[in-house]
Design a protein around this motif. Structure first.
Motif, PDB file in Angstrom:
ATOM      1  N   SER A 129      12.703 -15.777 -34.560  1.00 35.68           N
ATOM      2  CA  SER A 129      12.916 -17.193 -33.924  1.00 35.68           C
ATOM      3  C   SER A 129      13.655 -16.995 -32.469  1.00 35.68           C
ATOM      4  CB  SER A 129      14.074 -17.719 -34.917  1.00 35.68           C
ATOM      5  OG  SER A 129      13.606 -18.123 -36.119  1.00 35.68           O
ATOM      6  N   TYR A 130      14.337 -16.184 -32.278  1.00 35.01           N
ATOM      7  CA  TYR A 130      15.082 -15.906 -30.745  1.00 35.01           C
ATOM      8  C   TYR A 130      13.973 -15.530 -30.128  1.00 35.01           C
ATOM      9  CZ  TYR A 130      19.787 -16.590 -32.807  1.00 35.01           C
ATOM     10  OH  TYR A 130      20.975 -17.089 -33.231  1.00 35.01           O
ATOM     11  N   LYS A 131      13.173 -14.633 -30.506  1.00 33.54           N
ATOM     12  CA  LYS A 131      12.084 -14.079 -29.547  1.00 33.54           C
ATOM     13  C   LYS A 131      11.093 -15.168 -28.987  1.00 33.54           C
ATOM     14  CE  LYS A 131       9.312 -11.024 -27.679  1.00 33.54           C
ATOM     15  NZ  LYS A 131       8.002 -12.014 -27.211  1.00 33.54           N
ATOM     16  N   GLN A 132      10.667 -15.867 -29.755  1.00 36.41           N
ATOM     17  CA  GLN A 132       9.810 -16.952 -29.874  1.00 36.41           C
ATOM     18  C   GLN A 132      10.389 -17.887 -28.812  1.00 36.41           C
ATOM     19  OE1 GLN A 132       8.284 -18.062 -33.634  1.00 36.41           O
ATOM     20  NE2 GLN A 132       6.755 -16.625 -33.428  1.00 36.41           N
TER      21      GLN A 132
ATOM     22  N   ILE B 281      11.236 -20.436 -23.357  1.00 39.44           N
ATOM     23  CA  ILE B 281      11.967 -20.880 -22.019  1.00 39.44           C
ATOM     24  C   ILE B 281      11.366 -20.092 -20.929  1.00 39.44           C
ATOM     25  CG2 ILE B 281      14.172 -20.527 -20.871  1.00 39.44           C
ATOM     26  CD1 ILE B 281      15.596 -20.754 -23.769  1.00 39.44           C
ATOM     27  N   ILE B 282      11.019 -18.873 -20.909  1.00 40.07           N
ATOM     28  CA  ILE B 282      10.511 -18.255 -19.546  1.00 40.07           C
ATOM     29  C   ILE B 282       8.773 -18.406 -19.713  1.00 40.07           C
ATOM     30  CG2 ILE B 282      12.331 -16.665 -19.712  1.00 40.07           C
ATOM     31  CD1 ILE B 282      10.610 -14.672 -21.139  1.00 40.07           C
ATOM     32  N   ARG B 283       8.412 -19.568 -20.350  1.00 47.38           N
ATOM     33  CA  ARG B 283       6.863 -19.590 -20.217  1.00 47.38           C
ATOM     34  C   ARG B 283       5.899 -18.622 -20.547  1.00 47.38           C
ATOM     35  NH1 ARG B 283       7.852 -23.491 -15.084  1.00 47.38           N
ATOM     36  NH2 ARG B 283       9.659 -24.874 -15.795  1.00 47.38           N
TER      37      ARG B 283
ATOM     38  N   CYS C 167      22.005 -20.454 -20.669  1.00 41.71           N
ATOM     39  CA  CYS C 167      22.352 -19.985 -19.231  1.00 41.71           C
ATOM     40  C   CYS C 167      20.993 -19.497 -18.750  1.00 41.71           C
ATOM     41  CB  CYS C 167      23.394 -19.371 -19.586  1.00 41.71           C
ATOM     42  SG  CYS C 167      25.066 -19.782 -19.664  1.00 41.71           S
ATOM     43  N   LEU C 168      20.268 -19.047 -19.769  1.00 43.20           N
ATOM     44  CA  LEU C 168      18.802 -18.532 -19.281  1.00 43.20           C
ATOM     45  C   LEU C 168      18.086 -19.751 -18.912  1.00 43.20           C
ATOM     46  CD1 LEU C 168      16.528 -16.404 -18.913  1.00 43.20           C
ATOM     47  CD2 LEU C 168      15.924 -16.886 -21.472  1.00 43.20           C
ATOM     48  N   LYS C 169      18.125 -20.911 -19.419  1.00 47.75           N
ATOM     49  CA  LYS C 169      17.351 -21.888 -18.993  1.00 47.75           C
ATOM     50  C   LYS C 169      17.837 -22.598 -17.606  1.00 47.75           C
ATOM     51  CE  LYS C 169      17.991 -24.401 -22.904  1.00 47.75           C
ATOM     52  NZ  LYS C 169      17.820 -25.336 -23.911  1.00 47.75           N
ATOM     53  N   GLN C 170      19.082 -22.451 -17.395  1.00 43.45           N
ATOM     54  CA  GLN C 170      19.751 -22.901 -16.363  1.00 43.45           C
ATOM     55  C   GLN C 170      19.356 -22.158 -15.029  1.00 43.45           C
ATOM     56  OE1 GLN C 170      24.012 -23.662 -16.554  1.00 43.45           O
ATOM     57  NE2 GLN C 170      24.020 -23.977 -18.855  1.00 43.45           N
TER      58      GLN C 170
END
Length: 355
Positions: A170-173, A178-180, A321-324
């Motif tokens: 779930s986290y990996k996907q 997010i990083i497309r 924060c990765l998204k930001q």
């Protein structure tokens, strides 16, 4: 203050306490809607969320004199990464939460939520909070468990990831979303887990118990059944969570109430967490190294979902924060680079997944 509002505050606080102090936002929102006799649907969910937060603020005013507070904490869980479902109004809610605090009911589809309400004690020191739950002899094992659960596991290839491990997949996907990154197979159009390297922090009970019994911290008076019971109680009190494969990891309560206590397990230079906190102030984006797996932006512990720079192993970001970070880079047409070592992130080999 009218009696109905006072009673509503009492009922919401009572419910939070009945869940050992941690409630997933959609679950508490459902409770609030039932108490207000309002229908919970997509049209009024934002309005009800605003009213619930105002009510929590009023409850906190009452709790302040007793050194307690209900905090909102941002943390994705595997269940929260999927569409959150809520029970139909009038259903029984007390017995429908999973071990990670997420709702299992299915009626009204609400937006995904990464928010939890956490009832915290502001007066007790972080180590003494554990002492209120466990005997001195038991605390030795508890401290050992926390120390081990803050140690990352060895790096592994994503290709070796067990697809039945719901948490990690779930986290990996979600991180890839997010990083497309798209992992569709060009030949048959099917989806795959992709590539890269990952680490995690969860440990099996055997590893924790055997490791403790072979360590200098071992307490002879604690039997195997005692150690197993302590692990069970740590989950019941929401300090830990246990996954479907039987492994354990720190849970939201630990990350909120014991954040400085568990950060100290990464501290090898003898400085206090307060001193280290002061050193970290103002480091966002400045390239200064942070001690331990601390998010470069929000300074939370990156533990349940995030990334690490594979070049310097000193730059961490949690999911939000990765998204930001990526949005900021893309909006200014900047290259996506590590704020510490300036290494450019071009593909999955430039990061380590924290799953």
């Amino acid at each position: 203050m009218n009696d109905s509002k006072t009673q509503l505050q009492h009922d919401i606080l009572t419910y939070i306490l009945s869940t050992n102090g941690i409630v997933h936002e959609p679950e508490l929102l459902d409770v609030y809607a039932q108490l207000k006799k309002k229908e919970l649907n997509e049209a009024n969910v934002l309005k009800l969320q605003t009213k619930l937060d105002r009510l929590i603020a009023l409850i906190n005013e009452s709790l302040h004199s007793m050194d307690y507070k209900i905090e909102k904490y941002r943390q994705y869980t595997p269940m929260a990464l999927r569409t959150i479902s809520s029970a139909s109004i009038g259903s029984t809610i007390a017995n429908d939460s999973t071990n990670d605090g997420s709702s299992t009911r299915d009626a009204i589809d609400l937006k995904k939520s990464n928010l939890f309400y956490v009832y915290t004690n502001l007066k007790l020191t972080q180590s003494s909070k554990l002492a209120t739950f466990y005997k001195p002899t038991e605390l030795e094992f508890v401290k050992y468990v926390f120390k081990k659960l803050m140690e990352p596991n060895e790096l592994s290839s994503i290709k070796d990831l067990n697809l039945s491990n719901d948490k990690s997949v779930s986290y990996k996907q979600y991180i890839d979303k997010i990083i497309r990154l798209d992992h569709n197979n060009e030949e048959d159009g099917t989806s795959s887990i992709g590539s890269g390297t990952y680490t995690s922090f969860n440990k099996g009970s055997t590893s924790l118990i055997v490791g403790f019994r072979n360590s200098d911290m071992n307490v002879d008076s604690l039997k195997l059944s005692d150690l197993e019971n302590i692990l069970t109680r740590l989950c019941e009190n929401k300090w830990l969570t246990q996954y479907g494969d039987g492994s354990y990891s720190l849970y939201i309560r630990s990350l909120v109430e014991l954040k400085d206590y568990i950060k100290c397990f990464d501290n090898d230079d003898g400085s206090s967490e307060t001193e280290r906190s002061e050193e970290r102030e103002g480091t966002e984006g400045e390239g200064e190294e942070l001690n331990g797996n601390i998010c470069n932006i929000c300074q939370k512990i990156v533990y349940l979902g995030g990334i690490e720079c594979s070049n310097c192993n000193s730059f961490y970001l949690d999911i939000d924060c990765l998204k930001q970070f990526l949005n900021r880079c893309h909006s200014s047409d900047q290259s996506v680079i590590c704020s510490y070592c300036k290494h450019e992130f071009n593909d999955v080999n430039d990061i380590i997944y924290i799953l």
